[in-house]
Structure formats: structure tokens, C-alpha cells
Enzyme design. Structure first.
Site, PDB file in Angstrom:
ATOM      1  N   LYS A  78      46.745  39.083  64.624  1.00  0.00           N
ATOM      2  CA  LYS A  78      45.200  40.464  64.220  1.00  0.00           C
ATOM      3  C   LYS A  78      45.160  41.023  65.493  1.00  0.00           C
ATOM      4  CE  LYS A  78      41.009  42.218  62.626  1.00  0.00           C
ATOM      5  NZ  LYS A  78      39.373  42.025  62.484  1.00  0.00           N
ATOM      6  N   SER A 153      37.462  44.591  58.724  1.00  0.00           N
ATOM      7  CA  SER A 153      38.595  45.085  59.772  1.00  0.00           C
ATOM      8  C   SER A 153      39.990  44.451  59.808  1.00  0.00           C
ATOM      9  CB  SER A 153      38.190  44.696  60.955  1.00  0.00           C
ATOM     10  OG  SER A 153      37.569  43.445  61.424  1.00  0.00           O
ATOM     11  N   SER A 177      35.000  40.163  57.459  1.00  0.00           N
ATOM     12  CA  SER A 177      36.349  41.225  57.569  1.00  0.00           C
ATOM     13  C   SER A 177      37.502  39.793  57.619  1.00  0.00           C
ATOM     14  CB  SER A 177      36.730  41.598  59.027  1.00  0.00           C
ATOM     15  OG  SER A 177      35.297  42.320  59.804  1.00  0.00           O
TER      16      SER A 177
END
Length: 487
Positions: A78, A153, A177
Site C-alpha cells: 500500500k 482506504s 481500512s
């Protein structure tokens, strides 16, 4: 081998160790899939030369007899983790093309274990969002239905795994998330106990909530990755727990006969859609077949978790993001007068709407005259929420329920209503506020044939218990093995 992307991390690791396939061949295969499915928007940065160099090094270690469990396995990160060989943008124009001089601890740990980095994955800007529509660069599309959001996210991470663009990925979970996009994309993801994995090198959103975790197809894969990611980091992260790293695969396969699964009545209120409710109910019946016992429990302050979270998280964000002022690193406006004007124009140009919204909320609740009324009260209720969980764990071993009230919604459906986005986190926020470990596992399909995820929550440092419960469920079902059409 043309089917490498169909293998789990555990299966791929065995083939690499047996030298049935090389790490270089594997890396090339996944790099090619990333290009082939670029329309999904999962990747923000790749560096083929670095990836292949890491793969060559892994092949050399395998040839020398090194049997590290992740050696040669491709992993994508990420873009909230800083990396020295890839851009680190946090999905924001504020850090466009930023290059870090070091790797985040989680990235370094996986690299030391021999994992090969495929690239950096798209995310909501500074990890603020539940849909991955807040990325400054491009939205991420759900491979089960590209007209729908993948969750956020960590949407890029979830999509990369779901579409088989990477065997596994790292994510971060502040209020859900990891768990929510895992649920929306039909994969497995776990947020460990707060402090289990070092936050060093994670671009901060809300420091008392942010936690790193793995996302993969199976609980076994997550256990393999989490075993390498966890461990104390006292010199660089003062919030890391003084708890030794452990092998989370060690207890996989243990019997769950007699396991007490708490079912909170607050998680099955009117806001839960019929299709999600049905999938969770069927999953709980499967657990009963495996010998688990369902226990009715209550988490009375569940509804308060939304206002508490959206006071505490923005307050911490307003503090953390003050470092982005155009002086030391990141974007700087080209035309400005004095220093104050430079600050204002730099932030106005580079921060997106959601980031600005949370900074303003945070600054407000921390301001003179409002700190006691909002922030201090939120912290008190946060402690009460944690106490509710401790009461529940007196009568159960794990807690189960939905991850989100609905399946993934259409892109743009909630763009003009941030509160509607916030409400979608109702089931993930309580565990985050308490700092508990939690995970999402695929348990069925709902409206539009979209995946549904079941959430499992455990007591502090009970990751092994959660992972085993998830593993036993996955041994009895096949939801985690299903692939979106065309991928």
C-alpha cells in the site's frame, strides 16, 4: 507456468522452494498481469528492474538452501508505506514523486524474509476514505463489478489480490481500512492488535489507531505474512508492543470444538441489509457445524463509535498533516508572497477535499473552548467502548458479525454525502477504537453477486485464535477460492 496467479502464497512458496518455478519467472508473470489489468487502477508505481533484482537475489538464497517461508514470493505494498526504491505518495498530490531515503519497518521485514516487491498500490489520500475514490491519481475499480467501489482506504491492495495481480499485499487499518475492502473484494485481511506491527515508515493518519496488516486470499497466507511483519520496534516506534514475534501458522488446523463465538445484537440492527444478514447467518451456522457455540452478547456503545472516531481520527490527522507545509519535502506552490501565503496555497493546491475536511474538523475539536467538550469526551467514551469488549470476552472467545452493512456500492453513489460513507464503518470502528485484532473472511455473496465478508474480532494479541477460526471456516467452504470473472 501460466497459472501462477491462481496459487495461494502457501502453494507458491512450496513451488519456489522445490525449484519448480523461479522467483524471477514468478515476478515477471505478476508484473505482466499488472500491465494487462492496469484499467483497475490498483498500482501507482512499479520498478521492474528493482523487482527482478530482488527476485534474482531470492533465487540465489533458495539455491543456497535458505528455506525462509516467503522467499521469492511477490508482495505489493500500500502506498502509505515509504519505500526507497519506489515512489511514496500516500495517494496524494502533496507527495507526488516523493522518494523516501529508507523503507518502512514492515516493508524491510518482508524484504529481509525474501519477499519480492512488485510495486506500490493505490489508496485513498493519506488513507482517508472508505471507497478508494479519494486517491488524487485515479479511482480503483472492483474486479467483481468495475462500476463499483472496492472499499477503502486499502482498495488498491484488495483489488490486487482479488484480481490476482499479486499473491498478497500490505494494507493499513485505522477504522476498518483492511477489513472493509477485503470484504468488498472477496479476500481475507487481518488487522493485528494495535502495536503488534511497527508504524515506523507508515505515513501517519491517526497515530493512536493506524496499524499495518496483510491482505491475501486465505487465512493461512495472512498468517505467513503476519508472522514476518510483527515484532517489537522500540527504537523507532514507541507504541510498538513488547511482544515477541510468533509463528501464527503454528496453531492453524487446531480444533474449534467448543469455541465460543459472541454475536453482538447491535451488529444486526435495522441498518444491516437483508443480503448481508443472510450471508452472515449462514456462516454462523457453518461454525456451529464445526463445533463452535454461538453466544448472544451486547456491545452497547457501538453506535457511539462513529462520532467518537470522527472526532479522534481527524484531531490526530490535523496534527500529523501539519508537517506538509511546502518547506522540507513534498509539493510547494510556485507563486506566493510571504511564508503564510506559501503554507496556504501549498495546502490548498495539494490536499484533496476529504483531507481538507478532516483537517478542519480536527482543528476545530482541538481548539480552545471545544477540546473539553468534544475531544476529551470522545476519549472517555473510547475507553468505555474498550471496556464493553472486555465484558464480552468474559463469555466468548471471539466475536463475529458483518464487516459492513451492505455490499460494495456504485462509484459516485456516496461521493456527495461524506456522512453516508462514514456510516458504512459502523461495524469496524469499535474494534479499532479498542485496539483489538480483527479480520475479514469471505462468507458469501449478496446483491449484484458481490462478495460479503464476515468480521472476526479477538481479544488483545489473540491473532492466532482468529486466524485458526478463519482457517477452519475456509477449510469447510470455498468462498475464498472464487475469482472474479475475467481474472
Amino acid at each position: 507456468m501460466s497459472d501462477l496467479h491462481e496459487l495461494t502464497v502457501a502453494q507458491l512458496a512450496k513451488k519456489l522452494q522445490a525449484r519448480e518455478v523461479s522467483a524471477v519467472e514468478t515476478a515477471r508473470h505478476f508484473l505482466a498481469r499488472g500491465v494487462q489489468h492496469d484499467k483497475l487502477g490498483a498500482y501507482l508505481d512499479v520498478n521492474e528492474a528493482v523487482t527482478l533484482a530482488q527476485a534474482q537475489a531470492a533465487d540465489a538464497r533458495i539455491a543456497s538452501g535458505d528455506a525462509s517461508p516467503l522467499l521469492g514470493v511477490p508482495v505489493a505494498h500500500k502506498d502509505i508505506f515509504v519505500t526507497k526504491d519506489f515512489a511514496s505518495t500516500a495517494g496524494s498530490k502533496m507527495l507526488e514523486n516523493y522518494r523516501s531515503p529508507f523503507d518502512a519497518t514492515v516493508v524491510a521485514k518482508l524484504s529481509d524474509a525474501g519477499a519480492v516487491t512488485l510495486g506500490k498500490l493505490n489508496c485513498d489520500e493519506f488513507a482517508m476514505g472508505s471507497s478508494n475514490e479519494n486517491s488524487a491519481y485515479k479511482p480503483v475499480l472492483n474486479p467483481w463489478d468495475t462500476s463499483r467501489i472496492p472499499g477503502g482506504s486499502s482498495g488498491g491492495s484488495a483489488v490486487a489480490v482479488a484480481a490476482r495481480l499479486a499473491p498478497a499485499a500490505t494494507g493499513t487499518d485505522t477504522g476498518g481500512s483492511i477489513r472493509q475492502p477485503a470484504a468488498f473484494c472477496g479476500i481475507t485481511g487481518i488487522k493485528p492488535t494495535y502495536g503488534r506491527a511497527s508504524r515506523y515508515g507508515m505515513i501517519a493518519f491517526a497515530s493512536s489507531l493506524d496499524q499495518a496488516g496483510p491482505m491475501a486470499r486465505t487465512a493461512e497466507d495472512c498468517a505467513l505474512l503476519l508472522s514476518q511483519m510483527c515484532g517489537p520496534d522500540p527504537d523507532r516506534d514507541s507504541t510498538s508492543l513488547d511482544v515477541p514475534a510468533e509463528d501464527f501458522t503454528r496453531t492453524l488446523g487446531d480444533s474449534i470444538e467448543g469455541l465460543r463465538i459472541g454475536v453482538p445484537k447491535e451488529f444486526f440492527s435495522e441498518g444491516l441489509s437483508v443480503d448481508v444478514r443472510s450471508a452472515i447467518a449462514s456462516a454462523l451456522k457453518e461454525y456451529e457445524k464445526l463445533g463452535a457455540k454461538l453466544v448472544d452478547i451486547t456491545l452497547p456503545r457501538t453506535e457511539l463509535s462513529i462520532p467518537v472516531y470522527y472526532i479522534i481520527a481527524p484531531a490526530e490527522a490535523s496534527s500529523n498533516l501539519s508537517r506538509f507545509d511546502g518547506v522540507k519535502f513534498g509539493h510547494r506552490t510556485k507563486a506566493h508572497g510571504d511564508l503564510i501565503e506559501m503554507y496556504k496555497k501549498t495546502r490548498a493546491e495539494a490536499f484533496g477535499d476529504e483531507v481538507k475536511r478532516r483537517i478542519m474538523i480536527g482543528a476545530y475539536v482541538l481548539s480552545h473552548g471545544y477540546y473539553d467538550a468534544y475531544y476529551l469526551q470522545a476519549q472517555k467514551i473510547r475507553r468505555m467502548i474498550a471496556d464493553d469488549f472486555q465484558q464480552a470476552f468474559k463469555v466468548c472467545d471471539v466475536i463475529a458479525g458483518p464487516v459492513a452493512p451492505t455490499v460494495a456500492w456504485k462509484i459516485g453513489e456516496k461521493s456527495d454525502d461524506p456522512v453516508a460513507n462514514y456510516l458504512a464503518d459502523i461495524f469496524t470502528l469499535p474494534g479499532s477504537l479498542a485496539g483489538l485484532p480483527g479480520m475479514s473472511i469471505p462468507c458469501g455473496f449478496g446483491a449484484g453477486n458481490m462478495p460479503v465478508g464476515m468480521q472476526l474480532l479477538g481479544n488483545y494479541c489473540a491473532e492466532s485464535k482468529l486466524l485458526n477460526a478463519a482457517h477452519r471456516f475456509q477449510q469447510a467452504t470455498d468462498f475464498h477460492l472464487r475469482t472474479p470473472e475475467g481474472f
